[in-house]
Design a protein around this motif. Sequence first.
Motif, short mmCIF file in Angstrom:
data_model
loop_
_atom_site.label_atom_id
_atom_site.label_comp_id
_atom_site.label_asym_id
_atom_site.label_seq_id
_atom_site.Cartn_x
_atom_site.Cartn_y
_atom_site.Cartn_z
N LEU A 5 -14.31 12.48 12.37
CA LEU A 5 -13.99 11.19 13.17
C LEU A 5 -13.81 10.14 12.48
O LEU A 5 -13.17 9.25 12.57
CB LEU A 5 -14.90 11.01 14.58
N GLU A 6 -15.03 10.08 11.40
CA GLU A 6 -15.01 8.92 10.45
C GLU A 6 -13.79 8.89 9.66
O GLU A 6 -12.94 7.84 9.34
CB GLU A 6 -16.06 8.91 9.56
N HIS A 7 -13.17 10.09 9.16
CA HIS A 7 -12.00 10.23 8.37
C HIS A 7 -10.86 9.78 9.08
O HIS A 7 -9.87 9.06 8.66
CB HIS A 7 -11.81 11.71 8.05
N LEU A 8 -10.81 10.24 10.46
CA LEU A 8 -9.59 9.72 11.26
C LEU A 8 -9.59 8.30 11.66
O LEU A 8 -8.70 7.47 11.45
CB LEU A 8 -9.69 10.43 12.87
N ARG A 9 -10.89 7.69 11.83
CA ARG A 9 -11.01 6.31 12.01
C ARG A 9 -10.60 5.45 10.88
O ARG A 9 -9.92 4.32 10.92
CB ARG A 9 -12.69 5.89 12.26
N ARG A 15 -3.75 2.89 7.75
CA ARG A 15 -2.21 2.78 8.25
C ARG A 15 -1.97 1.46 8.73
O ARG A 15 -1.01 0.90 8.68
CB ARG A 15 -1.91 3.94 9.28
N SER A 16 -2.98 0.86 9.54
CA SER A 16 -2.68 -0.36 10.24
C SER A 16 -2.68 -1.53 9.24
O SER A 16 -1.80 -2.40 9.52
CB SER A 16 -3.90 -0.46 11.24
N GLN A 17 -3.52 -1.55 8.08
CA GLN A 17 -3.50 -2.45 7.22
C GLN A 17 -2.21 -2.31 6.32
O GLN A 17 -1.72 -3.33 6.05
CB GLN A 17 -4.75 -2.30 6.26
N ASP A 18 -1.86 -1.26 6.24
CA ASP A 18 -0.28 -0.80 5.39
C ASP A 18 0.58 -1.49 5.95
O ASP A 18 1.51 -2.32 5.46
CB ASP A 18 -0.13 0.45 5.12
N TYR A 19 0.59 -1.33 7.46
CA TYR A 19 1.73 -2.14 8.10
C TYR A 19 1.56 -3.46 8.25
O TYR A 19 2.55 -4.26 7.82
CB TYR A 19 1.74 -1.53 9.48
N ILE A 20 0.46 -4.05 8.68
CA ILE A 20 0.29 -5.45 8.47
C ILE A 20 0.58 -6.16 7.08
O ILE A 20 1.11 -7.22 7.08
CB ILE A 20 -1.29 -5.69 8.73
N HIS A 21 0.21 -5.42 6.11
CA HIS A 21 0.44 -6.09 4.72
C HIS A 21 1.91 -5.68 3.98
O HIS A 21 2.07 -5.77 3.03
CB HIS A 21 -0.60 -5.63 3.83
N ARG A 22 2.64 -5.22 5.00
CA ARG A 22 3.99 -4.55 4.62
C ARG A 22 3.98 -3.93 3.32
O ARG A 22 4.59 -3.96 2.32
CB ARG A 22 5.11 -5.82 4.27
N GLY A 23 3.00 -2.74 3.30
CA GLY A 23 2.89 -1.89 2.13
C GLY A 23 2.29 -2.66 1.07
O GLY A 23 2.22 -2.19 -0.11
N TYR A 24 1.67 -3.83 1.00
CA TYR A 24 1.15 -4.58 0.22
C TYR A 24 2.35 -5.02 -1.10
O TYR A 24 1.88 -5.28 -2.04
CB TYR A 24 -0.01 -3.66 -0.45
N ALA A 25 3.43 -5.01 -0.46
CA ALA A 25 4.39 -5.43 -1.53
C ALA A 25 4.27 -6.83 -2.00
O ALA A 25 4.47 -7.01 -3.43
CB ALA A 25 5.77 -5.38 -0.80
N PRO A 26 3.96 -7.88 -1.30
CA PRO A 26 3.75 -9.19 -1.84
C PRO A 26 2.84 -9.33 -2.83
O PRO A 26 2.74 -9.95 -4.02
CB PRO A 26 3.32 -10.33 -0.71
N GLN A 27 1.46 -8.43 -2.53
CA GLN A 27 0.40 -8.48 -3.46
C GLN A 27 0.86 -7.79 -4.72
O GLN A 27 0.42 -7.93 -5.82
CB GLN A 27 -0.94 -7.76 -2.60
N LYS A 28 1.20 -6.58 -4.57
CA LYS A 28 1.59 -5.85 -5.81
C LYS A 28 2.41 -6.72 -6.86
O LYS A 28 2.43 -6.49 -8.00
CB LYS A 28 2.34 -4.45 -5.30
N ALA A 29 3.41 -7.58 -6.11
CA ALA A 29 4.43 -8.18 -7.02
C ALA A 29 3.58 -9.25 -7.97
O ALA A 29 3.75 -9.40 -8.75
CB ALA A 29 5.52 -8.96 -6.27
N ILE A 30 2.56 -9.87 -7.02
CA ILE A 30 1.90 -10.89 -7.72
C ILE A 30 0.85 -10.50 -8.80
O ILE A 30 0.95 -11.06 -10.13
CB ILE A 30 0.90 -11.80 -6.78
N LEU A 31 0.16 -9.20 -8.70
CA LEU A 31 -0.58 -8.87 -9.57
C LEU A 31 0.24 -8.08 -10.61
O LEU A 31 -0.31 -8.11 -11.78
CB LEU A 31 -1.37 -7.37 -8.87
N SER A 32 1.46 -7.66 -10.66
CA SER A 32 2.28 -6.97 -11.58
C SER A 32 2.67 -8.00 -12.52
O SER A 32 2.54 -7.86 -13.67
CB SER A 32 3.55 -5.96 -11.03
N ARG A 33 2.88 -9.34 -11.89
CA ARG A 33 3.33 -10.27 -12.76
C ARG A 33 2.14 -10.94 -13.51
O ARG A 33 2.21 -11.21 -14.85
CB ARG A 33 3.78 -11.59 -11.86
N ALA A 34 1.02 -10.92 -12.67
CA ALA A 34 -0.48 -11.38 -13.63
C ALA A 34 -0.55 -10.65 -14.72
O ALA A 34 -1.15 -10.76 -15.58
CB ALA A 34 -1.26 -11.59 -12.48
N TRP A 35 -0.24 -9.17 -14.41
CA TRP A 35 -0.70 -7.93 -15.46
C TRP A 35 0.10 -8.27 -16.70
O TRP A 35 -0.38 -8.11 -17.86
CB TRP A 35 -0.66 -6.96 -14.72
#
Length: 208
Positions: A5-9, A15-35
Amino acid sequence: MNTHLEHLRYDWYKRSQDYIHRGYAPQKAILSRAWEEHRGAVPAAPRPRILELACGGGSLAEAFPGEDYIGVDASAERVEAARRDHPRHAFEVCDVNSPAFDALLARSDFVFCHGLLHHIDDRDCGALLSRLSRHAPKPATFVAIEPLLPKLWRNPLGYAVGMLDEGHFFRTSEGYRSLYKDMPVAVERFSLFPRLPLEMEAFTVRFD
């Protein structure tokens, strides 16, 4: 059964966070540039190393080469999920208040976190920055990406979301900037509206 149940939760949460953050595309773009900027500022050898704090399930790991990255989290469950979903990257269970964390900092000159600082108070944020300054090889880069607490009258829904979040130290942009005191900090703002009624900012600091 409880473990299942913990795994399912957690899988639902991720999955909900991936949706809310659009697959984290904005964050990944910022981090890639900083890197890339960081790589251009460090000597050719030794190779820069990346450390992600509070990595959770590793949603941001794929923004970086697996051989350069290590993610740490206090939750063994989340580290297990990260290892399962991102087998090319390394993850460890680690408390940021432990000596083991200082040892990891000593090998890492690019350090970042996403959604960590609004879970810890100003004193602990200051202690984290101080440890990074003392232990990370120089030049070092630190990037923190955080949601902003809006004014109630400007964004009542976003304000309610921020106040209901598990993090008890949601800050305004000025509140986050004050954590860095006299350090020069570069700031980039982005929005995930309408999936998340909050703006976010990435704060980038160099330690020389």
